[in-house]
Design a protein around this motif. Sequence first.
Motif, PDB file in Angstrom:
ATOM      1  N   CYS A  32       0.825  -1.213   0.000  1.00 16.38           N
ATOM      2  CA  CYS A  32       0.000   0.000   0.000  1.00 16.38           C
ATOM      3  C   CYS A  32       0.856   1.259   0.000  1.00 16.38           C
ATOM      4  N   SER A  35       2.078   1.702  -3.493  1.00 14.42           N
ATOM      5  CA  SER A  35       0.965   2.137  -4.326  1.00 14.42           C
ATOM      6  C   SER A  35       0.741   3.638  -4.204  1.00 14.42           C
ATOM      7  N   PRO A  47      -0.765   1.360  -9.483  1.00 13.63           N
ATOM      8  CA  PRO A  47      -1.300   0.908  -8.194  1.00 13.63           C
ATOM      9  C   PRO A  47      -2.309  -0.229  -8.318  1.00 13.63           C
ATOM     10  N   HIS A 120      -4.441   3.421  -0.024  1.00  9.30           N
ATOM     11  CA  HIS A 120      -4.381   2.795  -1.350  1.00  9.30           C
ATOM     12  C   HIS A 120      -5.703   2.959  -2.091  1.00  9.30           C
TER      13      HIS A 120
END
Length: 274
Positions: A32, A35, A47, A120
């Motif tokens: 995350c 991302s 992502p 995220h």
Amino acid sequence: MRRLRGSRDTLAEYVRFGLRWRGLVARTIAYCSTSVALRPVTGERVPQKLMRKYFEGVLQQLGVTLVAEGAEMLGTVRPSILCVNHNSLIDVPCVGVFLDFDYKWVSKKDIFRIPFIGWHLHACGHLWVDRERKDNYERLQREFSRVLAEGSCILMFPEGTRSTDGALQKFRTGAFATAVRENVPVVPIVLDGTERVLVKGSLDLRPDQEKLVKLKACPAIPVPDPSEGTPEQRVILLRDRTRAAMVQALDELRGSPGAAERPTIVHASGATAA
């Protein structure tokens, strides 16, 4: 149900669970964070791809085997509304591994507030619902129109919440109202087995259950023709047709007629299992 062999084995089982979740937390933080860091440079595309790799790792780490069919149903149905039955937190990585194109989840705003995971979701442009906001409905309609106009898909759980026992629940109309208004088809996707791996309300994997999950994508269901009634009537028609298709697909996955609407797990209260 298999009995654990003894207290020592039971303790070892729980230690393994603890170590497994610790690894999952570390994986979540790593993926995350990456991302979110890449989003300003690459946009949402990278992502999204990272999350598919993340979901693959999650299933592997949890020992879940996913058997999926019907990927060919998804090749020509974009934009569309993807409707999935909802039994467990494991539903998300299972569907996330299966879908290899851009789509947007619709989830409660509370999920977007969770560190790393929520960051995220924002980075990938997923869509949040806040029923406390007066403009929630109008804001969501604008977001839905934008996403579909860009050629993406919107993924919704038409039951609205996770099933407590694996039986398919009643469907809400929101996903189907969006499909009728935007004139895009609905693609039903059914999952079987996630409810037995991770039960609603628990974070403990069930050691007595085989960690096999089956997924099936069904043929797209078009929006009913205007000759079939008012917009409101067409929403109900589309909802009912989608649910019927999902019942049939779940019955096939579970191996008997009517299985989709029967409980598939045993609760402490003694509910019957399929």
